[in-house]
Motif scaffolding. Structure first.
Motif, PDB file in Angstrom:
ATOM      1  N   LEU A   2       2.862   6.882  -5.348  1.00  0.00           N
ATOM      2  CA  LEU A   2       2.197   6.153  -4.277  1.00  0.00           C
ATOM      3  C   LEU A   2       1.264   7.117  -3.563  1.00  0.00           C
ATOM      4  O   LEU A   2       1.669   8.223  -3.201  1.00  0.00           O
ATOM      5  CB  LEU A   2       3.248   5.616  -3.296  1.00  0.00           C
ATOM      6  N   ASP A   3       0.018   6.730  -3.368  1.00  0.00           N
ATOM      7  CA  ASP A   3      -0.962   7.568  -2.679  1.00  0.00           C
ATOM      8  C   ASP A   3      -1.496   6.791  -1.478  1.00  0.00           C
ATOM      9  O   ASP A   3      -2.272   5.853  -1.629  1.00  0.00           O
ATOM     10  CB  ASP A   3      -2.096   7.942  -3.640  1.00  0.00           C
ATOM     11  N   VAL A   4      -1.043   7.166  -0.292  1.00  0.00           N
ATOM     12  CA  VAL A   4      -1.438   6.471   0.936  1.00  0.00           C
ATOM     13  C   VAL A   4      -2.654   7.178   1.523  1.00  0.00           C
ATOM     14  O   VAL A   4      -2.615   8.374   1.774  1.00  0.00           O
ATOM     15  CB  VAL A   4      -0.281   6.445   1.952  1.00  0.00           C
ATOM     16  N   GLY A   5      -3.719   6.429   1.709  1.00  0.00           N
ATOM     17  CA  GLY A   5      -4.983   7.011   2.155  1.00  0.00           C
ATOM     18  C   GLY A   5      -5.717   7.652   1.002  1.00  0.00           C
ATOM     19  O   GLY A   5      -6.486   8.585   1.173  1.00  0.00           O
ATOM     20  N   ALA A  27      -9.426   2.472   4.853  1.00  0.00           N
ATOM     21  CA  ALA A  27     -10.881   2.421   5.010  1.00  0.00           C
ATOM     22  C   ALA A  27     -11.486   1.410   4.046  1.00  0.00           C
ATOM     23  O   ALA A  27     -10.891   1.059   3.034  1.00  0.00           O
ATOM     24  CB  ALA A  27     -11.478   3.808   4.741  1.00  0.00           C
ATOM     25  N   THR A  28     -12.674   0.984   4.374  1.00  0.00           N
ATOM     26  CA  THR A  28     -13.407   0.131   3.456  1.00  0.00           C
ATOM     27  C   THR A  28     -14.074   1.043   2.438  1.00  0.00           C
ATOM     28  O   THR A  28     -14.988   1.787   2.772  1.00  0.00           O
ATOM     29  CB  THR A  28     -14.454  -0.703   4.202  1.00  0.00           C
ATOM     30  N   ARG A  43      -5.147  -1.854   3.291  1.00  0.00           N
ATOM     31  CA  ARG A  43      -4.192  -2.235   4.326  1.00  0.00           C
ATOM     32  C   ARG A  43      -4.516  -1.502   5.622  1.00  0.00           C
ATOM     33  O   ARG A  43      -5.082  -0.411   5.613  1.00  0.00           O
ATOM     34  CB  ARG A  43      -2.756  -1.863   3.909  1.00  0.00           C
ATOM     35  N   ASP A  44      -4.107  -2.089   6.737  1.00  0.00           N
ATOM     36  CA  ASP A  44      -4.235  -1.443   8.037  1.00  0.00           C
ATOM     37  C   ASP A  44      -3.024  -0.530   8.194  1.00  0.00           C
ATOM     38  O   ASP A  44      -1.918  -0.988   8.476  1.00  0.00           O
ATOM     39  CB  ASP A  44      -4.281  -2.496   9.145  1.00  0.00           C
ATOM     40  N   GLU A  49       2.543  -4.101   8.240  1.00  0.00           N
ATOM     41  CA  GLU A  49       3.766  -3.794   7.499  1.00  0.00           C
ATOM     42  C   GLU A  49       3.468  -3.979   6.018  1.00  0.00           C
ATOM     43  O   GLU A  49       3.789  -5.004   5.424  1.00  0.00           O
ATOM     44  CB  GLU A  49       4.903  -4.702   7.969  1.00  0.00           C
ATOM     45  N   PHE A  50       2.851  -2.975   5.426  1.00  0.00           N
ATOM     46  CA  PHE A  50       2.403  -3.067   4.038  1.00  0.00           C
ATOM     47  C   PHE A  50       3.520  -2.791   3.042  1.00  0.00           C
ATOM     48  O   PHE A  50       3.424  -3.136   1.884  1.00  0.00           O
ATOM     49  CB  PHE A  50       1.214  -2.146   3.786  1.00  0.00           C
TER      50      PHE A  50
END
Length: 177
Positions: A2-5, A27-28, A43-44, A49-50
């Protein structure tokens, strides 16, 4: 993995040749979903709550999560880490980095970057014990942690008498500061 950001998923591509990695980005990113070889979600990270949605899609917890140079951009890093904890299996590894305070960086919330020991305390309160820590000082200066996803009952609270208010558990450990 999992790579967040993770933007366009460059880290995932290098670590997982099967392209089964998942990227979550706040980000877009133009063409992010099309360019990422793995699974890409916008996701924000501050409020959404992703974790539940992505867990439902992946059908199993992740062994590893990376959140590199991301938390310093969030107004609510607690939410992001709590969601990462949902997605990573217990005792799975989580890698986090934040830039050194001397690095010029756009759109930061500097409270997380004042002192790495304060950030370490934040990680302890999130039940994310440190396995390794180092200061990466080659080129881009960053503080990097390898963490273990522990159960919430192992969180180290500043005020243990208040722990049940937050987690509904009995106090486990008092942190002397």
């Amino acid at each position: 993995i999992l790579d967040v950001g993770g933007g366009l998923g460059f880290l995932g591509k290098r670590l997982d040749s099967s392209n089964e990695y998942v990227v979550i980005d706040g980000a877009t990113v133009p063409f992010g979903k099309e360019l990422c070889k793995g699974f890409w979600y916008k996701r924000d990270l501050d409020r959404e709550e992703f974790g539940d949605r992505i867990y439902a899609d992946s059908k199993q917890p992740f062994d590893y999560a990376f959140c590199l140079e991301t938390l310093e951009h969030l107004t609510n890093p607690y939410n992001c880490l709590a969601e990462i904890k949902k997605l990573v299996k217990e005792n799975g590894d989580i890698y986090i980095s934040i830039p050194n305070v001397n690095v010029t960086h756009n759109y930061i919330y500097p409270g997380l970057m004042i002192d790495p020991k304060w950030f370490q305390q934040f990680l302890d309160q999130m039940a994310l014990p440190t396995i390794e820590y180092y200061l990466w000082d080659k080129g881009w200066n960053a503080h990097t942690w390898k963490l273990r996803n522990a159960p919430w009952t192992e969180a180290k609270m500043l005020f243990p008498k208040n722990e049940p208010k937050f987690y509904g558990k009995t106090p486990v450990e008092y942190v002397n500061l």
